[in-house]
Scaffold this motif. Structure first.
Motif, PDB file in Angstrom:
ATOM      1  N   MET A   6      -4.630  -0.798   8.806  1.00 26.99           N
ATOM      2  CA  MET A   6      -4.662   0.331   7.885  1.00 26.99           C
ATOM      3  C   MET A   6      -4.650   1.631   8.687  1.00 26.99           C
ATOM      4  SD  MET A   6      -7.195   1.173   4.698  1.00 26.99           S
ATOM      5  CE  MET A   6      -8.431   2.023   5.685  1.00 26.99           C
ATOM      6  N   ILE A   7      -3.813   2.569   8.248  1.00 23.18           N
ATOM      7  CA  ILE A   7      -3.757   3.890   8.904  1.00 23.18           C
ATOM      8  C   ILE A   7      -5.033   4.653   8.545  1.00 23.18           C
ATOM      9  CG2 ILE A   7      -2.455   6.036   9.157  1.00 23.18           C
ATOM     10  CD1 ILE A   7      -0.933   3.461  10.023  1.00 23.18           C
ATOM     11  N   THR A   8      -5.744   5.131   9.565  1.00 27.28           N
ATOM     12  CA  THR A   8      -7.022   5.816   9.328  1.00 27.28           C
ATOM     13  C   THR A   8      -6.935   7.319   9.581  1.00 27.28           C
ATOM     14  OG1 THR A   8      -7.713   5.293  11.581  1.00 27.28           O
ATOM     15  CG2 THR A   8      -8.415   3.776   9.840  1.00 27.28           C
ATOM     16  N   GLU A   9      -5.936   7.746  10.343  1.00 28.92           N
ATOM     17  CA  GLU A   9      -5.872   9.176  10.672  1.00 28.92           C
ATOM     18  C   GLU A   9      -4.456   9.533  11.124  1.00 28.92           C
ATOM     19  OE1 GLU A   9      -9.168  10.071  13.216  1.00 28.92           O
ATOM     20  OE2 GLU A   9      -8.680  12.201  13.309  1.00 28.92           O
ATOM     21  N   VAL A  10      -3.954  10.643  10.633  1.00 29.49           N
ATOM     22  CA  VAL A  10      -2.656  11.161  11.076  1.00 29.49           C
ATOM     23  C   VAL A  10      -2.866  12.622  11.453  1.00 29.49           C
ATOM     24  CG1 VAL A  10      -0.249  11.621  10.471  1.00 29.49           C
ATOM     25  CG2 VAL A  10      -1.415   9.630   9.478  1.00 29.49           C
ATOM     26  N   THR A  11      -2.645  12.956  12.706  1.00 28.40           N
ATOM     27  CA  THR A  11      -2.836  14.328  13.180  1.00 28.40           C
ATOM     28  C   THR A  11      -1.512  14.833  13.734  1.00 28.40           C
ATOM     29  OG1 THR A  11      -5.087  13.712  13.844  1.00 28.40           O
ATOM     30  CG2 THR A  11      -4.235  15.809  14.681  1.00 28.40           C
ATOM     31  N   LEU A  12      -0.866  15.739  12.999  1.00 28.65           N
ATOM     32  CA  LEU A  12       0.425  16.261  13.452  1.00 28.65           C
ATOM     33  C   LEU A  12       0.203  17.429  14.412  1.00 28.65           C
ATOM     34  CD1 LEU A  12       2.378  16.132  10.069  1.00 28.65           C
ATOM     35  CD2 LEU A  12       2.100  14.355  11.830  1.00 28.65           C
ATOM     36  N   ARG A  13       1.014  17.464  15.481  1.00 27.40           N
ATOM     37  CA  ARG A  13       0.907  18.535  16.475  1.00 27.40           C
ATOM     38  C   ARG A  13       2.288  19.172  16.656  1.00 27.40           C
ATOM     39  NH1 ARG A  13      -2.374  15.695  21.431  1.00 27.40           N
ATOM     40  NH2 ARG A  13      -0.340  14.659  21.686  1.00 27.40           N
ATOM     41  N   PRO A  14       2.681  20.001  15.680  1.00 18.66           N
ATOM     42  CA  PRO A  14       4.040  20.579  15.730  1.00 18.66           C
ATOM     43  C   PRO A  14       4.305  21.319  17.039  1.00 18.66           C
ATOM     44  CG  PRO A  14       2.937  21.103  13.651  1.00 18.66           C
ATOM     45  CD  PRO A  14       1.908  20.460  14.530  1.00 18.66           C
ATOM     46  N   GLU A  15       3.277  21.931  17.605  1.00 18.51           N
ATOM     47  CA  GLU A  15       3.484  22.683  18.849  1.00 18.51           C
ATOM     48  C   GLU A  15       3.871  21.767  20.003  1.00 18.51           C
ATOM     49  OE1 GLU A  15       0.689  21.986  17.401  1.00 18.51           O
ATOM     50  OE2 GLU A  15      -0.809  21.405  18.883  1.00 18.51           O
ATOM     51  N   GLY A  28       2.748  13.608  16.970  1.00 20.86           N
ATOM     52  CA  GLY A  28       1.596  13.395  16.112  1.00 20.86           C
ATOM     53  C   GLY A  28       0.803  12.215  16.629  1.00 20.86           C
ATOM     54  N   ILE A  29      -0.491  12.212  16.325  1.00 25.30           N
ATOM     55  CA  ILE A  29      -1.340  11.098  16.747  1.00 25.30           C
ATOM     56  C   ILE A  29      -1.684  10.275  15.515  1.00 25.30           C
ATOM     57  CG2 ILE A  29      -3.524  10.435  17.814  1.00 25.30           C
ATOM     58  CD1 ILE A  29      -3.446  13.134  19.264  1.00 25.30           C
ATOM     59  N   LEU A  30      -1.435   8.991  15.638  1.00 27.96           N
ATOM     60  CA  LEU A  30      -1.695   8.051  14.557  1.00 27.96           C
ATOM     61  C   LEU A  30      -2.840   7.151  14.981  1.00 27.96           C
ATOM     62  CD1 LEU A  30       0.007   7.594  11.955  1.00 27.96           C
ATOM     63  CD2 LEU A  30       0.948   5.596  13.103  1.00 27.96           C
ATOM     64  N   ALA A  31      -3.829   6.996  14.092  1.00 27.65           N
ATOM     65  CA  ALA A  31      -4.926   6.073  14.377  1.00 27.65           C
ATOM     66  C   ALA A  31      -4.956   5.007  13.284  1.00 27.65           C
ATOM     67  CB  ALA A  31      -6.259   6.820  14.428  1.00 27.65           C
ATOM     68  N   TRP A  32      -5.344   3.799  13.650  1.00 20.98           N
ATOM     69  CA  TRP A  32      -5.399   2.716  12.666  1.00 20.98           C
ATOM     70  C   TRP A  32      -6.506   1.747  13.026  1.00 20.98           C
ATOM     71  CZ3 TRP A  32      -1.765   3.389  16.411  1.00 20.98           C
ATOM     72  CH2 TRP A  32      -1.625   2.379  17.346  1.00 20.98           C
ATOM     73  N   ARG A  33      -6.922   0.993  12.026  1.00 20.46           N
ATOM     74  CA  ARG A  33      -7.844  -0.119  12.244  1.00 20.46           C
ATOM     75  C   ARG A  33      -7.138  -1.401  11.831  1.00 20.46           C
ATOM     76  NH1 ARG A  33     -14.057  -1.224  10.980  1.00 20.46           N
ATOM     77  NH2 ARG A  33     -14.058   0.052  12.860  1.00 20.46           N
ATOM     78  N   ALA A  34      -7.262  -2.422  12.657  1.00 24.77           N
ATOM     79  CA  ALA A  34      -6.658  -3.720  12.344  1.00 24.77           C
ATOM     80  C   ALA A  34      -7.715  -4.810  12.423  1.00 24.77           C
ATOM     81  CB  ALA A  34      -5.525  -4.030  13.313  1.00 24.77           C
ATOM     82  N   GLU A  35      -7.499  -5.825  11.616  1.00 27.13           N
ATOM     83  CA  GLU A  35      -8.347  -7.017  11.668  1.00 27.13           C
ATOM     84  C   GLU A  35      -7.452  -8.236  11.817  1.00 27.13           C
ATOM     85  OE1 GLU A  35     -11.979  -5.928   8.557  1.00 27.13           O
ATOM     86  OE2 GLU A  35     -10.574  -7.570   8.137  1.00 27.13           O
ATOM     87  N   LEU A  36      -7.824  -9.135  12.701  1.00 31.12           N
ATOM     88  CA  LEU A  36      -7.201 -10.457  12.737  1.00 31.12           C
ATOM     89  C   LEU A  36      -8.190 -11.446  12.156  1.00 31.12           C
ATOM     90  CD1 LEU A  36      -5.323 -11.254  16.085  1.00 31.12           C
ATOM     91  CD2 LEU A  36      -4.438 -10.375  13.920  1.00 31.12           C
ATOM     92  N   VAL A  37      -7.683 -12.321  11.291  1.00 26.99           N
ATOM     93  CA  VAL A  37      -8.542 -13.337  10.690  1.00 26.99           C
ATOM     94  C   VAL A  37      -7.951 -14.720  10.937  1.00 26.99           C
ATOM     95  CG1 VAL A  37      -9.293 -11.754   8.872  1.00 26.99           C
ATOM     96  CG2 VAL A  37      -7.396 -13.320   8.426  1.00 26.99           C
ATOM     97  N   TYR A  75      -0.884  -2.403   6.018  1.00 28.34           N
ATOM     98  CA  TYR A  75       0.245  -3.246   6.439  1.00 28.34           C
ATOM     99  C   TYR A  75      -0.264  -4.670   6.627  1.00 28.34           C
ATOM    100  CZ  TYR A  75       2.402   1.250   7.480  1.00 28.34           C
ATOM    101  OH  TYR A  75       2.904   2.519   7.391  1.00 28.34           O
ATOM    102  N   ARG A  76       0.359  -5.623   5.924  1.00 28.45           N
ATOM    103  CA  ARG A  76      -0.037  -7.023   6.058  1.00 28.45           C
ATOM    104  C   ARG A  76       0.684  -7.651   7.241  1.00 28.45           C
ATOM    105  NH1 ARG A  76      -4.365  -7.711   2.928  1.00 28.45           N
ATOM    106  NH2 ARG A  76      -4.042  -9.920   3.365  1.00 28.45           N
TER     107      ARG A  76
END
Lengths: 149, 149
Positions: free
Chosen positions: B104-113, B117-126, B15-16
């Motif tokens: 950028m999305i780095t990890e998607v862990t779905l927990r139907p129970e 879901g857990i979403l992980a991402w890395r971002a950079e500011l320039v 994502y920009r």
């Protein structure tokens, strides 16, 4: 004014924070600029949402942590440059809460060859009324060593 | 309005971010409330200091990251609860810089129970002008799964 340098910090020293009341106006104002999501900015919409009202942006809670740690620890330190801020948001922060807490020095690494030292600490913010932890921060910064006399 | 849920995110999607100009007035105003140290709040004193002028509070830069990631990623997501924000401050942010970057999305862990879901991402500011990275963030949040039809 006395000035503190890297070598003046001692592992294990604990610093108590002051108090920071969280108001709905402040929560909404911060989020309108930096975190414009209805759960932070729109009390009416948020009252029907998962939290039953607005909650503070996590970045707002982290900024309050910074205000409290500056007051408690950094007031008489010059030349600090922050490096890492690792924050764990543990519970929603709601209007009416008063945040307080503490910081503890966890590591002091002096680097005489660079003229500086790295200071690491852990801080907790708690809801004063319940004592529940709302935020845990592990952070470090580079500080000057005392200049040669 | 379309609404996105945890299972709508895909690892590797980038994502920009938009653009966020850093002004001296904004830097000073943020720091007067949340990080009252002369290197952030006092242009005259700071001009004689190690950075040659005021620099933004690291928490201010992190709040700008939040504003940009909300706009770029979270605008159509409901029910997100942030969990961890791990920030590395890489370079001083000065008045006149325009911050931008990406996540950028780095990890998607779905927990139907649990219905989430857990979403992980890395971002950079320039810094837009130089392309130099000023902040790296690794973060995660809990998102709802799409409700059963």
């Amino acid at each position: 004014m006395s000035v503190r340098y890297a070598e003046d910090f001692v592992v294990g020293t604990e610093y108590r924070f002051g108090r920071w009341p969280m108001t709905e106006d402040d929560i909404v104002a911060f989020a309108k600029t930096f975190d414009p999501q209805p759960m932070h900015t729109d009390p009416e919409a948020a009252s029907a949402g998962q939290w039953g009202g607005v909650i503070a942006s996590g970045l707002h809670t982290m900024a309050v942590y910074q205000a409290l740690v500056v007051e408690a620890v950094w007031a008489d330190v010059v030349g600090k440059a922050g490096r890492n801020v690792n924050a764990r948001l543990r519970r929603p922060v709601r209007p009416g809460m008063v945040l307080t807490g503490k910081a503890m020095i966890t590591e002091v690494t002096l680097r005489p060859e660079k003229g500086d030292g790295i200071l690491a600490w852990r801080a907790e913010l708690v809801d004063e009324a319940s004592g529940e932890v709302v935020l845990i921060v592990d952070a470090d910064a580079v500080l000057y060593l005392r200049p040669a006399a």
